[in-house]
Design a protein around this motif. Structure first.
Motif, PDB file in Angstrom:
ATOM      1  N   VAL A  44      66.465  89.956  48.593  1.00 14.77           N
ATOM      2  CA  VAL A  44      67.525  89.364  47.936  1.00 14.77           C
ATOM      3  C   VAL A  44      67.040  88.673  46.677  1.00 14.77           C
ATOM      4  O   VAL A  44      67.309  88.775  45.662  1.00 14.77           O
ATOM      5  N   PHE A  45      65.855  87.571  47.239  1.00 11.73           N
ATOM      6  CA  PHE A  45      65.608  86.641  46.400  1.00 11.73           C
ATOM      7  C   PHE A  45      64.747  87.287  45.078  1.00 11.73           C
ATOM      8  O   PHE A  45      64.650  86.952  44.024  1.00 11.73           O
ATOM      9  N   SER A  46      63.754  88.101  45.575  1.00  9.21           N
ATOM     10  CA  SER A  46      63.031  88.657  44.609  1.00  9.21           C
ATOM     11  C   SER A  46      63.924  89.805  43.562  1.00  9.21           C
ATOM     12  O   SER A  46      63.451  89.963  42.453  1.00  9.21           O
ATOM     13  N   SER A  47      64.653  90.540  44.192  1.00  7.38           N
ATOM     14  CA  SER A  47      65.711  91.247  43.326  1.00  7.38           C
ATOM     15  C   SER A  47      66.496  90.466  42.317  1.00  7.38           C
ATOM     16  O   SER A  47      66.775  91.208  41.243  1.00  7.38           O
ATOM     17  N   LEU A  48      66.818  89.244  42.862  1.00  9.45           N
ATOM     18  CA  LEU A  48      67.761  88.501  41.907  1.00  9.45           C
ATOM     19  C   LEU A  48      67.091  87.767  40.558  1.00  9.45           C
ATOM     20  O   LEU A  48      67.438  86.997  39.806  1.00  9.45           O
ATOM     21  N   LYS A  49      65.758  88.046  40.690  1.00 10.75           N
ATOM     22  CA  LYS A  49      64.611  87.145  39.756  1.00 10.75           C
ATOM     23  C   LYS A  49      64.911  85.929  39.740  1.00 10.75           C
ATOM     24  O   LYS A  49      64.534  85.124  38.760  1.00 10.75           O
ATOM     25  N   CYS A  50      65.281  85.483  40.951  1.00 16.81           N
ATOM     26  CA  CYS A  50      65.424  83.985  41.268  1.00 16.81           C
ATOM     27  C   CYS A  50      66.139  83.232  40.267  1.00 16.81           C
ATOM     28  O   CYS A  50      65.520  82.397  39.471  1.00 16.81           O
ATOM     29  N   LYS A  51      67.439  83.221  39.843  1.00 13.07           N
ATOM     30  CA  LYS A  51      67.937  82.528  39.020  1.00 13.07           C
ATOM     31  C   LYS A  51      67.841  80.988  39.659  1.00 13.07           C
ATOM     32  O   LYS A  51      68.019  80.246  38.993  1.00 13.07           O
ATOM     33  N   ARG A 108      66.843  79.512  51.435  1.00 13.84           N
ATOM     34  CA  ARG A 108      66.278  80.798  52.135  1.00 13.84           C
ATOM     35  C   ARG A 108      66.302  80.816  53.380  1.00 13.84           C
ATOM     36  O   ARG A 108      66.719  81.896  54.011  1.00 13.84           O
ATOM     37  N   ARG A 109      66.172  79.694  53.997  1.00 13.70           N
ATOM     38  CA  ARG A 109      66.061  79.654  55.624  1.00 13.70           C
ATOM     39  C   ARG A 109      67.751  79.959  55.955  1.00 13.70           C
ATOM     40  O   ARG A 109      67.927  80.592  56.973  1.00 13.70           O
ATOM     41  N   GLY A 110      68.567  79.435  55.280  1.00 16.16           N
ATOM     42  CA  GLY A 110      70.196  79.760  55.571  1.00 16.16           C
ATOM     43  C   GLY A 110      70.356  81.303  55.333  1.00 16.16           C
ATOM     44  O   GLY A 110      70.920  81.568  56.187  1.00 16.16           O
ATOM     45  N   LEU A 111      69.762  81.733  54.380  1.00 18.52           N
ATOM     46  CA  LEU A 111      70.096  83.207  54.194  1.00 18.52           C
ATOM     47  C   LEU A 111      69.669  84.076  55.480  1.00 18.52           C
ATOM     48  O   LEU A 111      70.232  84.861  55.616  1.00 18.52           O
ATOM     49  N   THR A 112      68.216  83.794  55.649  1.00 20.61           N
ATOM     50  CA  THR A 112      67.908  84.420  56.834  1.00 20.61           C
ATOM     51  C   THR A 112      68.711  84.408  58.211  1.00 20.61           C
ATOM     52  O   THR A 112      68.700  85.254  58.844  1.00 20.61           O
ATOM     53  N   GLN A 113      69.177  83.009  58.147  1.00 16.83           N
ATOM     54  CA  GLN A 113      70.052  82.867  59.262  1.00 16.83           C
ATOM     55  C   GLN A 113      71.258  83.781  59.191  1.00 16.83           C
ATOM     56  O   GLN A 113      71.819  84.081  60.286  1.00 16.83           O
ATOM     57  N   TYR A 114      71.770  83.738  58.173  1.00 17.95           N
ATOM     58  CA  TYR A 114      73.107  84.483  57.711  1.00 17.95           C
ATOM     59  C   TYR A 114      72.893  86.031  58.133  1.00 17.95           C
ATOM     60  O   TYR A 114      73.525  86.466  58.795  1.00 17.95           O
ATOM     61  N   LEU A 115      71.636  86.688  57.719  1.00 19.91           N
ATOM     62  CA  LEU A 115      71.402  87.959  57.851  1.00 19.91           C
ATOM     63  C   LEU A 115      71.025  88.179  59.511  1.00 19.91           C
ATOM     64  O   LEU A 115      71.364  88.984  60.101  1.00 19.91           O
ATOM     65  N   ARG A 116      70.281  87.107  59.800  1.00 15.83           N
ATOM     66  CA  ARG A 116      69.765  87.511  61.375  1.00 15.83           C
ATOM     67  C   ARG A 116      71.170  87.458  62.315  1.00 15.83           C
ATOM     68  O   ARG A 116      71.076  87.928  63.231  1.00 15.83           O
ATOM     69  N   SER A 117      72.136  86.486  62.106  1.00 15.19           N
ATOM     70  CA  SER A 117      73.110  86.797  62.707  1.00 15.19           C
ATOM     71  C   SER A 117      73.788  88.057  62.980  1.00 15.19           C
ATOM     72  O   SER A 117      74.362  88.316  64.047  1.00 15.19           O
TER      73      SER A 117
END
Length: 309
Positions: A226-233, A177-186
């Motif tokens: 993102v995580f909520s839409s994917l129903k968290c595989k 989750r933190r990595g994805l936030t970093q990805y989008l934040r960049s």
């Protein structure tokens, strides 16, 4: 992306913003550089963060992580200067151009700057007191390489895939989750940096702290979506395939600004605005009352923005 849901931050790209980028990438040749080359040069001039003391830029660290990871390298302003001198052939530029482009690129670099212990986790707007053993200010090299891919050749998918690999610290094929936030934040940091470089853009009137807080809020909100839409595989990690699935199944309405990763598409907005103005001059309807209004692809995300949630 602000705390005040009644006055959200809008990323308004004006004609001046796009022209600035076009002139930069045309004259410097950056538009012909591949993102892989950009990232290679940036990482070449970066240095490992001092060890240990925590997990500063360790998106895989902390809660919901499932493992440790190698701290990401940092790039100082001096190192950034070396990168640009290697990537940009100054011999082909006029002195005035060199000054203008250097100032513009340094402004973009400045949007990624942070300070304090590189091993401690914090957002761009959460600066700490500098430590004697650490550079006063620096950027996370992988974040900068991700954001600066905006200026390079290549389509959206190729840039997204490369950045995912850059920020996958464990080389496990996923981001936390933190990595994805970093990805989008960049990406958001780069877009806001481009808009704030113009003194006539409303974004430029924001304080640096407010601007970066809005970017952090926007990245965090999108990550949650993102995580909520994917129903968290997987409840704590996401693969690139998962992210691609989210985007194609409606994520493009949540984060339409990712479409602008394709430099050709980004620069083609100048043609859209020119045609709109020409249509108005010939008596036709003018759908672009201002340069940035051509980004109003849908009601909720017009101008590439949304409210924080």
């Amino acid at each position: 992306f602000t705390k005040d849901i009644h006055h959200p931050l809008h990323i308004n790209l004006t004609e001046e913003n796009i022209l600035q980028v076009k002139t930069l990438v045309d004259r410097t040749g950056l538009r012909y550089r591949h993102p892989q080359e950009m990232s290679r040069v940036i990482l070449k001039h970066s240095v490992p963060p001092p060890s240990p003391g925590g997990n500063r830029h360790n998106p895989a660290g902390g809660s919901g992580n499932g493992g440790s990871s190698t701290p990401q390298p940092i790039l100082t302003k001096e190192g950034f200067g070396k990168c640009m001198r290697e990537l940009v052939p100054s011999s082909e530029l006029e002195t005035a151009e060199l000054i203008t482009f250097s100032e513009f690129l340094l402004k973009l670099y400045g949007c990624f700057e942070t300070s304090g212990d590189p091993n401690q986790q914090h957002s761009h707007n959460q600066h700490q007191h500098p430590h004697p053993q650490h550079p006063d200010v620096y950027v996370v090299a992988n974040e900068l390489a991700t954001g600066f891919s905006f200026l390079c050749a290549g389509n959206k998918s190729a840039k997204l895939s490369l950045a995912f690999e850059l920020l996958d610290e464990n080389r496990g094929g996923y981001l936390t989750r933190r990595g994805l936030t970093q990805y989008l934040r960049s990406y958001l940091t780069m877009l806001v940096g481009i808009t704030s470089a113009s003194s006539t853009n409303a974004t430029a009137s924001l304080s640096r702290a407010d601007m970066l807080e809005a970017v952090d809020n926007g990245a965090s909100w999108t990550q949650d979506h993102v995580f909520s839409s994917l129903k968290c595989k997987h409840k704590t990690v996401i693969t690139f395939e998962d992210f691609a699935e989210w985007y194609t199944e409606g994520g493009y309405n949540v984060a339409p600004w990712l479409e602008l990763l394709d430099l050709k598409k980004f620069l083609s907005l100048l043609d859209v605005d020119s045609k709109a103005v020409a249509g108005s001059g010939s008596g036709g309807a003018n759908p672009a009352a201002e340069p940035s209004s051509s980004f109003a692809q849908n009601g909720r995300n017009s101008h590439g923005s949304t409210k924080s949630h």
